[in-house]
Enzyme design. Structure first.
Site, PDB file in Angstrom:
ATOM      1  N   ASN A 122      13.561 -35.273 -28.508  1.00 61.29           N
ATOM      2  CA  ASN A 122      13.721 -36.691 -28.143  1.00 61.29           C
ATOM      3  C   ASN A 122      12.647 -37.455 -28.896  1.00 61.29           C
ATOM      4  OD1 ASN A 122      15.586 -35.860 -26.314  1.00 61.29           O
ATOM      5  ND2 ASN A 122      14.470 -36.554 -24.494  1.00 61.29           N
ATOM      6  N   GLY A 123      12.991 -38.638 -29.400  1.00 60.16           N
ATOM      7  CA  GLY A 123      12.005 -39.450 -30.109  1.00 60.16           C
ATOM      8  C   GLY A 123      12.394 -39.633 -31.560  1.00 60.16           C
TER       9      GLY A 123
ATOM     10  N   LYS B  49      19.746 -45.658 -20.596  1.00 54.98           N
ATOM     11  CA  LYS B  49      19.033 -46.095 -19.393  1.00 54.98           C
ATOM     12  C   LYS B  49      17.560 -46.324 -19.700  1.00 54.98           C
ATOM     13  CE  LYS B  49      18.373 -47.054 -15.074  1.00 54.98           C
ATOM     14  NZ  LYS B  49      18.730 -48.430 -14.678  1.00 54.98           N
TER      15      LYS B  49
ATOM     16  N   CYS C 228      18.169 -39.826 -25.407  1.00 55.68           N
ATOM     17  CA  CYS C 228      18.371 -38.375 -25.425  1.00 55.68           C
ATOM     18  C   CYS C 228      17.796 -37.709 -24.168  1.00 55.68           C
ATOM     19  CB  CYS C 228      17.644 -37.779 -26.623  1.00 55.68           C
ATOM     20  SG  CYS C 228      18.056 -38.566 -28.173  1.00 55.68           S
TER      21      CYS C 228
ATOM     22  N   ARG D 210      21.466 -41.570 -18.830  1.00 65.21           N
ATOM     23  CA  ARG D 210      20.536 -42.151 -19.805  1.00 65.21           C
ATOM     24  C   ARG D 210      21.247 -42.609 -21.066  1.00 65.21           C
ATOM     25  NH1 ARG D 210      14.989 -39.693 -19.218  1.00 65.21           N
ATOM     26  NH2 ARG D 210      14.816 -39.916 -21.454  1.00 65.21           N
TER      27      ARG D 210
ATOM     28  N   HIS E  75      22.587 -79.643 -26.732  1.00 63.50           N
ATOM     29  CA  HIS E  75      21.931 -79.671 -28.040  1.00 63.50           C
ATOM     30  C   HIS E  75      22.612 -78.712 -29.003  1.00 63.50           C
ATOM     31  CE1 HIS E  75      18.856 -82.384 -26.625  1.00 63.50           C
ATOM     32  NE2 HIS E  75      18.835 -81.663 -25.510  1.00 63.50           N
TER      33      HIS E  75
ATOM     34  N   GLU F 224      19.693 -63.156 -16.215  1.00 66.01           N
ATOM     35  CA  GLU F 224      20.017 -61.832 -15.682  1.00 66.01           C
ATOM     36  C   GLU F 224      21.514 -61.718 -15.368  1.00 66.01           C
ATOM     37  OE1 GLU F 224      18.673 -59.119 -15.781  1.00 66.01           O
ATOM     38  OE2 GLU F 224      19.560 -57.895 -14.213  1.00 66.01           O
TER      39      GLU F 224
ATOM     40  N   LYS G 116      23.987 -58.924 -17.021  1.00 72.41           N
ATOM     41  CA  LYS G 116      24.779 -57.994 -16.190  1.00 72.41           C
ATOM     42  C   LYS G 116      26.231 -58.001 -16.658  1.00 72.41           C
ATOM     43  CE  LYS G 116      22.564 -55.813 -14.761  1.00 72.41           C
ATOM     44  NZ  LYS G 116      21.193 -56.016 -15.074  1.00 72.41           N
TER      45      LYS G 116
ATOM     46  N   GLU H 277      26.582 -56.570 -20.603  1.00 76.35           N
ATOM     47  CA  GLU H 277      26.244 -55.181 -20.932  1.00 76.35           C
ATOM     48  C   GLU H 277      27.265 -54.181 -20.401  1.00 76.35           C
ATOM     49  OE1 GLU H 277      22.487 -53.682 -19.466  1.00 76.35           O
ATOM     50  OE2 GLU H 277      22.691 -54.740 -17.570  1.00 76.35           O
TER      51      GLU H 277
ATOM     52  N   TRP I  54      21.339 -39.269 -28.363  1.00 79.79           N
ATOM     53  CA  TRP I  54      21.685 -40.673 -28.563  1.00 79.79           C
ATOM     54  C   TRP I  54      21.250 -40.978 -29.987  1.00 79.79           C
ATOM     55  CZ3 TRP I  54      19.302 -45.551 -29.263  1.00 79.79           C
ATOM     56  CH2 TRP I  54      20.060 -46.664 -28.845  1.00 79.79           C
TER      57      TRP I  54
END
Ligand code: M6R
Length: 608
Positions: free
Chosen positions: A101-102, A603, A2, A27, A504, A481, A485, A488, A75
């Site tokens: 926010n939170g 973000k 948010c 974000r 395995h 990584e 990339k 996502e 969000w």
């Protein structure tokens, strides 16, 4: 996550708020809204979807006249993305408006209590509880009502609050969720992140936990939760405002990938003095460095992957045992931190809730924390005992690239410093590594110049269902990584595996045409990885190989090869990651994905 923006001053508030919110879009959010006092009442307009919808609904803010207002991009956490659940939220009489926010953790019992007192709720959010609770305590003094609410709610919050009875003021409050305020000659601002108000002011105040701010058009007052007035010092933000703009690139992600040579230079060069590494901000003398028995690296996502690389580098050259932990695990698993353990928390945003909690947990257990952080003045930067900044500048794309590259550099420097002080690196080796570090920016540039070849290859894989990334040692960390990339931003399922682990179980997923990206930059492990490539190729995989220039042997086992310039084996991640970033990017572009703002992602993850 948010975003919050608020303005009070001589200009119309709505356009300022819309402009500020647009700078926080990166974000991640699913709905947006604004509350503006129009001279008689507080009007609210909100809508699910992009900020563009809110802009259209309000004709760029023109239908919401007034010089005081608050805005929000949401969000969803509690309650689905919907118009009702979007912020701001009113109290019942529509005389108080709140953006948040939170997460209010005890919102359910509070909601039940308020319902029993006759309050009616129109949303499923935890935030609406705050609006009604303020109303419940409000007897004409906003500050008193707000501090009472702060004593009742549990969880994290950054709040912007308007009172119709006090239209010459905005209130802002924070606990464990970032919030800043700023001022210029035309008014005062609140924001959850610096880019939102950078256009208007560079003088900002970071609000600490449990502090309240009363903003008027021409001044601000700061208070503790006990309503005692306090003074605060402003911080001048010296970011280049253009750094937060796309500057002609199609996406922020592409621009940020192209900034990597500069980022690496900026993080590296100020810490190289002659033939030595000087990390002043480490706050540790040689004796303390020699006394380190173990290092705990704690982080999330890509920062965790940078930590994984660091484990190989620090253990390899400084011979200090390193444990790397995902912050959301570390914070709850009662970790054993013995004497002589150093804790390093890595975070681009410096606001990741789990990483911040891990930092606090370590400090509670009596350990000093070194923060490797990008955002200056962020919570982790302020709470860590020492901070080593990665000088990557503002990173806007949700998928990190340049900040990750800067984290690697900071970690290499740390590893080399420790190795040197502990007598593990001979002078000649140390100097040769310094030379390799200094060559990295130029080598990254060369790799970026090769983007068209990677784009052509990526275009063949926009229809892929599964992709596997394999490697051994540091190459495994790079694979993690590279895989993140791709998945996502392109929404293609991908996994990273230690190459030797594939047989395995996971190898059963390989079928005709499955793409396997094999990273083989470590000469000592090259033949082993080659065997793993042959194994998957024999089962129908199409093998993309990333290896060092000169390793042409790999062509026996690979269908497509990308060569990276030679560097010290401990630094290959900084080069091998470039084609993998470009690959993920071009697959996502080819699929028409929203590269900079992938679905469901934020973000900076400021909630658990
Ligand atoms: O701001 P932080 O570095 O603490 O963020 C950690 C992760 O959320 C972040 O790296 C995330 O994994 C990115 N989406 C990766 O591109």
């Amino acid at each position: 996550m948010c975003g919050i923006v608020g303005y009070i001053g001589s200009h119309q508030a709505a356009p300022v708020i819309l402009e500020g919110l647009s700078k926080l879009e990166y974000r991640g959010y699913d709905s947006a809204g604004m509350a503006v006092f129009d001279g008689k009442k507080i009007g609210i307009c909100k809508s699910v979807g992009r900020l563009k919808v809110l802009e259209e609904l309000t004709h760029g803010g023109a239908t919401m006249p007034g010089t005081v207002g608050i805005g929000h991009t949401r969000w969803a956490t509690h309650g689905a993305p919907s118009n009702q659940n979007a912020h701001p939220h009113y109290n019942q009489e529509e005389t108080i408006a709140v953006v948040h926010n939170g997460i209010i953790e005890n919102y359910l019992p509070l909601r039940e209590k308020l319902v029993s007192k006759g309050y009616q709720f129109v949303s499923d959010t935890d935030t609406e509880v705050v609006a009604h609770l303020i109303d419940y305590y409000y007897k004409g003094n906003p500050l008193e009502a707000i501090t009472k609410v702060m004593n009742r709610v549990q969880g994290s919050y950054a709040l912007g609050i308007l009172f119709a009875e006090h239209p010459d003021q905005i209130f802002a409050v924070r606990k464990d969720s970032p919030l800043i305020v700023g001022q210029n000659e035309d008014g005062c601002f609140i924001a959850s992140d610096v880019p939102a108000i950078l256009k208007y002011t560079r003088k900002v105040y970071f609000i600490e936990n449990q502090e309240v701010v009363r903003l008027r058009a021409d001044h601000m007052h700061f208070y503790t939760v006990d309503e005692e007035e306090i003074t605060k010092e402003p911080v001048t933000i010296d970011w280049d405002a253009n750094a937060a703009e796309k500057g002609g690139y199609e996406h922020f992600m592409l621009k940020e990938m192209y900034e990597q040579p500069k980022t690496v230079t900026d993080t590296l060069m100020p810490r190289i003095k002659g033939n030595d590494i000087v990390i002043e901000e480490l706050g540790m003398g040689d004796e303390e460095i020699k006394a380190i028995r173990k290092i705990f690296i704690v982080a999330c996502g890509s920062a965790y992957h940078a930590g994984m690389t660091a484990k190989y580098v620090i253990e390899g050259i400084a011979r200090i045992p390193v444990e790397v932990d995902v912050a959301s695990e570390f914070r709850y698993r009662n970790p054993i931190l013995e004497e002589g353990t150093m804790v390093v928390v890595i975070s681009q945003s410096g606001e990741t809730a789990d990483s911040l909690a891990a930092l606090r947990e370590s400090q509670k257990l009596g350990h000093k924390v070194l923060g490797i952080v990008n955002v200056v003045g962020s919570s982790i930067a302020r709470e860590a005992d020492n901070v080593m900044y990665t000088w990557a500048g503002p990173e806007i794309a949700v998928a990190t690239t340049k900040a990750y590259s800067a984290q690697l550099i900071a970690l290499y420097l740390l590893a080399m410093k420790f190795a040197k002080v502990r007598g593990m690196l001979k002078e000649g080796e140390f100097r040769s590594m310094l030379g390799d570090l200094k060559r990295l920016p130029g080598q990254i540039e060369r790799l970026l110049a090769n983007k068209q070849r990677i784009q052509r290859f990526a275009n063949r894989y926009i229809g892929a269902k599964d992709v596997f990334f394999i490697g051994r040692g540091i190459d495994f960390a790079i694979s993690m990584e590279g895989s993140l990339k791709l998945k996502e931003i392109s929404y293609i399922h991908s996994e990273a595996y230690a190459a030797g682990e594939l047989k395995h179980g996971t190898i059963s997923l390989i079928e005709e045409g499955t793409l396997v990206a094999a990273v083989a930059t470590q000469d000592a492990l090259f033949q082993k990885t080659l065997s793993n490539m042959v194994e998957v190729k024999a089962r129908g995989a199409f093998v993309l190989a990333v290896t060092n220039e000169g390793n042409t042997d790999i062509e026996k086992a690979a269908d497509y090869c990308i060569y990276i310039p030679r560097t010290n084996p401990y630094f290959t991640n900084s080069l091998a990651i470039i084609p993998l970033q470009l690959f993920g990017y071009y697959v996502a572009v080819g699929k028409g994905c929203d590269v900079d703002k992938p679905r469901n992602l934020a973000k900076s993850v400021t909630v658990e």
